[in-house]
Write a protein that holds these residues in place. Structure first.
Motif, PDB file in Angstrom:
ATOM      1  N   MET A 291     -57.788 -38.119   8.598  1.00 22.14           N
ATOM      2  CA  MET A 291     -57.089 -38.924   7.593  1.00 22.14           C
ATOM      3  C   MET A 291     -56.143 -38.030   6.826  1.00 22.14           C
ATOM      4  O   MET A 291     -56.449 -36.887   6.570  1.00 22.14           O
ATOM      5  N   GLU A 292     -54.984 -38.560   6.467  1.00 23.77           N
ATOM      6  CA  GLU A 292     -54.029 -37.730   5.777  1.00 23.77           C
ATOM      7  C   GLU A 292     -53.452 -38.476   4.592  1.00 23.77           C
ATOM      8  O   GLU A 292     -53.052 -39.624   4.680  1.00 23.77           O
ATOM      9  N   LEU A 293     -53.460 -37.798   3.452  1.00 21.02           N
ATOM     10  CA  LEU A 293     -52.862 -38.318   2.245  1.00 21.02           C
ATOM     11  C   LEU A 293     -51.843 -37.301   1.786  1.00 21.02           C
ATOM     12  O   LEU A 293     -51.962 -36.134   2.081  1.00 21.02           O
ATOM     13  N   GLY A 294     -50.891 -37.706   0.979  1.00 22.28           N
ATOM     14  CA  GLY A 294     -50.009 -36.685   0.464  1.00 22.28           C
ATOM     15  C   GLY A 294     -48.852 -37.254  -0.288  1.00 22.28           C
ATOM     16  O   GLY A 294     -48.364 -38.337  -0.005  1.00 22.28           O
ATOM     17  N   GLY A 295     -48.361 -36.460  -1.274  1.00 20.60           N
ATOM     18  CA  GLY A 295     -47.207 -36.889  -2.023  1.00 20.60           C
ATOM     19  C   GLY A 295     -46.015 -37.083  -1.121  1.00 20.60           C
ATOM     20  O   GLY A 295     -45.256 -38.022  -1.260  1.00 20.60           O
TER      21      GLY A 295
ATOM     22  N   PRO B 144     -63.166 -35.530  24.507  1.00 19.17           N
ATOM     23  CA  PRO B 144     -63.659 -36.085  23.256  1.00 19.17           C
ATOM     24  C   PRO B 144     -63.644 -37.609  23.234  1.00 19.17           C
ATOM     25  O   PRO B 144     -62.778 -38.257  23.822  1.00 19.17           O
ATOM     26  N   LEU B 145     -64.615 -38.160  22.513  1.00 13.06           N
ATOM     27  CA  LEU B 145     -64.628 -39.586  22.212  1.00 13.06           C
ATOM     28  C   LEU B 145     -64.135 -39.719  20.773  1.00 13.06           C
ATOM     29  O   LEU B 145     -64.697 -39.135  19.848  1.00 13.06           O
ATOM     30  N   ILE B 146     -63.068 -40.484  20.589  1.00 15.05           N
ATOM     31  CA  ILE B 146     -62.376 -40.554  19.307  1.00 15.05           C
ATOM     32  C   ILE B 146     -62.445 -41.971  18.753  1.00 15.05           C
ATOM     33  O   ILE B 146     -62.228 -42.942  19.474  1.00 15.05           O
ATOM     34  N   LEU B 147     -62.741 -42.071  17.471  1.00 16.56           N
ATOM     35  CA  LEU B 147     -62.712 -43.354  16.778  1.00 16.56           C
ATOM     36  C   LEU B 147     -61.502 -43.379  15.860  1.00 16.56           C
ATOM     37  O   LEU B 147     -61.335 -42.492  15.023  1.00 16.56           O
ATOM     38  N   GLU B 148     -60.645 -44.389  16.028  1.00 17.20           N
ATOM     39  CA  GLU B 148     -59.550 -44.587  15.074  1.00 17.20           C
ATOM     40  C   GLU B 148     -59.838 -45.833  14.244  1.00 17.20           C
ATOM     41  O   GLU B 148     -60.065 -46.917  14.783  1.00 17.20           O
ATOM     42  N   VAL B 149     -59.791 -45.671  12.937  1.00 13.21           N
ATOM     43  CA  VAL B 149     -60.010 -46.782  12.018  1.00 13.21           C
ATOM     44  C   VAL B 149     -58.663 -47.271  11.507  1.00 13.21           C
ATOM     45  O   VAL B 149     -57.919 -46.521  10.885  1.00 13.21           O
ATOM     46  N   GLY B 150     -58.350 -48.525  11.802  1.00 13.17           N
ATOM     47  CA  GLY B 150     -57.061 -49.099  11.426  1.00 13.17           C
ATOM     48  C   GLY B 150     -55.998 -48.733  12.439  1.00 13.17           C
ATOM     49  O   GLY B 150     -55.073 -47.978  12.144  1.00 13.17           O
TER      50      GLY B 150
ATOM     51  N   GLU C 227     -57.154 -49.665  -6.734  1.00 12.81           N
ATOM     52  CA  GLU C 227     -56.778 -49.095  -8.033  1.00 12.81           C
ATOM     53  C   GLU C 227     -56.552 -47.590  -7.971  1.00 12.81           C
ATOM     54  O   GLU C 227     -55.646 -47.062  -8.614  1.00 12.81           O
ATOM     55  N   GLU C 228     -57.385 -46.873  -7.225  1.00 16.40           N
ATOM     56  CA  GLU C 228     -57.262 -45.419  -7.127  1.00 16.40           C
ATOM     57  C   GLU C 228     -56.752 -44.962  -5.762  1.00 16.40           C
ATOM     58  O   GLU C 228     -56.741 -43.770  -5.469  1.00 16.40           O
ATOM     59  N   GLY C 229     -56.367 -45.915  -4.906  1.00 22.63           N
ATOM     60  CA  GLY C 229     -55.871 -45.564  -3.584  1.00 22.63           C
ATOM     61  C   GLY C 229     -56.937 -45.134  -2.602  1.00 22.63           C
ATOM     62  O   GLY C 229     -56.633 -44.647  -1.512  1.00 22.63           O
TER      63      GLY C 229
ATOM     64  N   PRO D  19     -54.850 -47.120   4.285  1.00 28.64           N
ATOM     65  CA  PRO D  19     -54.096 -47.508   3.082  1.00 28.64           C
ATOM     66  C   PRO D  19     -54.441 -46.571   1.932  1.00 28.64           C
ATOM     67  O   PRO D  19     -55.604 -46.268   1.709  1.00 28.64           O
ATOM     68  N   TYR D  20     -53.427 -46.105   1.219  1.00 30.15           N
ATOM     69  CA  TYR D  20     -53.704 -45.211   0.093  1.00 30.15           C
ATOM     70  C   TYR D  20     -52.735 -45.393  -1.072  1.00 30.15           C
ATOM     71  O   TYR D  20     -52.773 -44.643  -2.048  1.00 30.15           O
TER      72      TYR D  20
END
Length: 320
Positions: A1-5, A161-167, A269-271, A242-243
């Protein structure tokens, strides 16, 4: 997961976002075009770039170049054969460019107008309201590929690898990982029917359907992880969730607000609404040796706090 300005800035200002102009009576104004045969591709790009700029359309030249190239059968304007730049267009081509440009004037994202977009070398079908992958999403894929390359033992079996993607959205992340990790398998989940259908269609187009399991699932529901246990545990959990702060949703570009699914953007509210559920899910579905990473980057001071009250951006590894 990646968040960032920086990533959030792409959401706020980048091309391919959504806006509050749906239902606008565009037919009341049509830019005048000369008769067929009087315009070539270069002139059309100049004409529509000027129109877009006058109407305040972001990425005016890039938008016009993509549209003209698409009608002429190319991915980009630069990839057109040079002779096509100055060859007069047919009445049909002029009409197509007029219609597609009219959609851009209504702030429809270019990706939806063209109906396809390249991601990590793959040509993916795009359709509203499914979230459009951004360049930052490609960086997330690169990050996962680096992790797999550096941790071959942690990836477990000889089958990869077995990979799970959410969304999963359009399937961009899952399908690019499958294409670059030939022995890998993916479980792709999304609660949106449109996203599930689009991921399946893109997987079929790319002949990757045999290595991906696409599951309609809302990870915010209690016990949702139990639906995934028959196919787990997994080596990696990856997501571009979503963030965006709920209170910031109305500030997003018109392309975003009018066309893309707000559920793919609104983080509460807080992302962190969906992110919290993904971390909880990982506890049940992730292998003991599986890596999960959360990279947080803040571009400014936290609301209500002085700028020096918090440390700068810090990458964080959450133990598996």
């Amino acid at each position: 997961m990646e968040l960032g300005g920086r990533m959030l800035w792409a959401l706020l200002s980048g091309p391919g976002r959504r806006g509050g102009t749906r239902g606008w009576a565009f037919s009341s104004w049509q830019p005048h075009l000369p008769l067929a045969g009087l315009l070539n591709a270069k002139e059309l790009v100049s004409h529509w770039t000027a129109v877009f700029e006058k109407r305040g359309i972001p990425e005016a030249q890039a938008s016009s170049e993509y549209i003209v190239a698409h009608v002429l059968g190319a991915k980009t304007f630069q990839s057109l054969r040079p002779e096509l730049w100055t060859q007069p267009l047919t009445p049909w081509q002029l009409q197509c460019i007029q219609e597609l440009s009219s959609r851009r004037l209504q702030r429809m994202p270019v990706q939806y107008i063209l109906g396809e977009w390249d991601f990590q070398g793959l040509s993916l079908k795009m359709a509203p309201p499914v979230f459009i992958p951004r360049p930052e999403t490609e960086e997330l894929v690169e990050w996962v590929l680096e992790e797999v390359a550096q941790s071959p033992c942690a990836m477990g079996t000889q089958d990869g690898p077995l990979i799970l993607e959410v969304g999963c959205g359009s399937g961009a992340i899952s399908l690019s990982l499958l294409s670059q990790l030939p022995q890998s398998r993916v479980i792709a989940v999304d609660k949106g029917e449109a996203a599930i259908c689009l991921t399946e269609e893109n997987a079929q187009r790319l002949r990757l359907l045999d290595r991906i399991r696409i599951v309609p699932l809302d990870v915010t529901l209690e016990g949702s992880w139990a639906h995934l246990l028959p196919w787990g545990p997994v080596d990696l959990v990856v997501s571009n969730p979503p963030y965006v702060f709920h209170q910031d949703m109305e500030q997003l570009a018109p392309e975003i607000r009018s066309y893309e699914d707000p559920l793919a953007l609104d983080g509460g509210e807080e992302g962190m609404d969906i992110i919290i559920h993904i971390l909880a899910l990982a506890r049940w579905i992730l292998k003991d040796s599986g890596p999960r990473f959360l990279h947080i980057q803040r571009s400014g001071p936290r609301r209500g706090c002085p700028a020096d009250a918090w440390p700068g951006p810090q990458p964080a590894r959450v133990p598996g």
